[in-house]
Scaffold this active site. Structure first.
Site, short mmCIF file in Angstrom:
data_model
loop_
_atom_site.label_atom_id
_atom_site.label_comp_id
_atom_site.label_asym_id
_atom_site.label_seq_id
_atom_site.Cartn_x
_atom_site.Cartn_y
_atom_site.Cartn_z
NE ARG A 58 -3.56 -0.16 2.64
CZ ARG A 58 -4.08 0.06 3.85
NH1 ARG A 58 -3.85 -0.80 4.84
NH2 ARG A 58 -4.80 1.12 4.08
CG ASN A 91 -8.96 7.46 3.90
OD1 ASN A 91 -9.63 6.49 4.24
ND2 ASN A 91 -9.43 8.42 3.12
CG HIS A 108 -8.10 4.50 11.67
ND1 HIS A 108 -9.11 4.06 10.85
CD2 HIS A 108 -8.66 4.66 12.90
CE1 HIS A 108 -10.24 3.96 11.55
NE2 HIS A 108 -10.00 4.32 12.80
CB CYS A 135 14.62 2.48 15.45
SG CYS A 135 14.25 4.09 16.17
CB THR A 176 -16.49 6.26 6.07
OG1 THR A 176 -16.27 5.21 7.01
CG2 THR A 176 -17.49 7.25 6.63
CB SER A 177 -18.50 1.12 5.08
OG SER A 177 -17.52 0.83 6.08
CG ASN A 201 -20.52 6.21 1.39
OD1 ASN A 201 -19.31 6.43 1.42
ND2 ASN A 201 -21.03 4.98 1.47
CB ALA A 219 -15.95 11.37 -2.83
#
Ligand code: BV8
Length: 228
Positions: A58, A91, A108, A135, A176-177, A201, A219
């Site tokens: 992704r 998102n 998120h 890191c 969004t669902s 939506n 959208a």
């Protein structure tokens, strides 16, 4: 009612027209895995390579896509709106900021961020992440995870989001669902507070019942028409 303070919630449907897959599309699967099975700390503990592969794919896709007209319209609103405005996105892509949105929270997490479990620092991350990634802060190898909020983990900035919901006159949910909490409950908080609530939506969401108004469509069409 005069609108001064706006809270906007976006989901995967806002990025769909940029070419990024949504979560609960026709098959709702990623390479045969249920998203819920990949987006958990347990999945990461059980098979870190699989989860890294999911996010690497992704993250790599981000370089191939561009913000769409919905992202640009929301960025224009952010720049021009004189009152309070907070864009809360579920998102983890960076399309809102690439379009210019500034008053933005990624509740998120973000694909372009990493998190070190040794020193607890977060830092920008591009490219692949795997069990031997080090890191950049403490140089510990193999302790870096995607800076993503998985199921069962606390979303970011919840206090700031709750404050904005308590103050808003208008709550707008886009793409969004309404399947995932606490984001799916924001409309009820806003409505209880007396805000006007609007949903845009492609299809009725699981929370459509709670909105004063639902606009069904893409959208990329509905958002510029609403903003402009
Ligand atoms: C938490 C990681 C507590 C990022 C994700 C029972 C009841 C209530 C809650 C729960 C419950 N059981 C478990 C829970 C909690 C759980 C939850 O809600 N589970 C669900 C499945 C019931 N929630 C959590 O665990 C959250 N944390 O509760 O913590 C806590 C408290 C104290 C201390 C510690 C913990 C964490 C939730 C975050 C999980 N992470 N993903 C990533 O990998 O991306 S969720 C995942 O779903 C994504 O983040 C995504 O953003 C999110 C929501 O999906 P959508 O964005 O809505 O996408 P979707 O595909 O579903 O829908 C797209 C929509 O767009 C569709 O409706 C489609 O029609 C539309 N569309 C498509 N194209 C277009 C369009 N619209 C317009 N135009 C288009 N062109």
């Amino acid at each position: 009612m005069e609108v001064r303070n706006i809270v906007i919630l976006t989901g995967a449907g806002v990025s769909a027209e940029s070419g990024l897959a949504t979560f609960r599309g026709p098959d709702g699967l990623w390479e045969g895995h249920r998203v819920e099975d990949v987006c958990t700390p347990e999945a990461f503990a059980r098979d870190p390579a699989l989860v890294h592969q999911f996010y690497d794919a992704r993250r790599a896709r981000l370089a191939e896509v561009e913000p769409n007209s919905a992202h640009h319209a929301l960025a224009r609103l952010d720049a021009e709106w004189p009152g309070e405005l907070l864009l809360v996105t579920q998102n983890v892509d960076d399309l809102h900021e690439r379009a210019g949105s500034a008053r933005l929270i990624h509740m998120h997490g973000e694909l372009t961020s990493g998190w070190c479990l040794a020193c607890n620092n977060r830092f920008p991350w591009a490219g692949e992440m795997n069990a031997s990634s080090s890191c950049p802060t403490c140089t510990a190898p193999g302790m870096v995870r995607p800076d993503i909020v998985w199921f069962g983990e606390m979303p970011y900035a919840m206090e700031r989001i709750e404050e904005a919901l308590q103050r808003c006159d208008l709550f707008v949910s886009i793409g969004t669902s309404g399947a995932v909490y606490p984001a799916a409950g924001f409309v009820q908080t806003a409505r209880y507070r007396g805000a006007r609530t609007l949903e845009m939506n492609l299809e009725p969401s699981q929370g459509s019942y709670f909105f004063h108004e639902s606009r069904i469509g893409r959208a990329g069409i509905l958002v510029p028409a609403w903003v402009d």
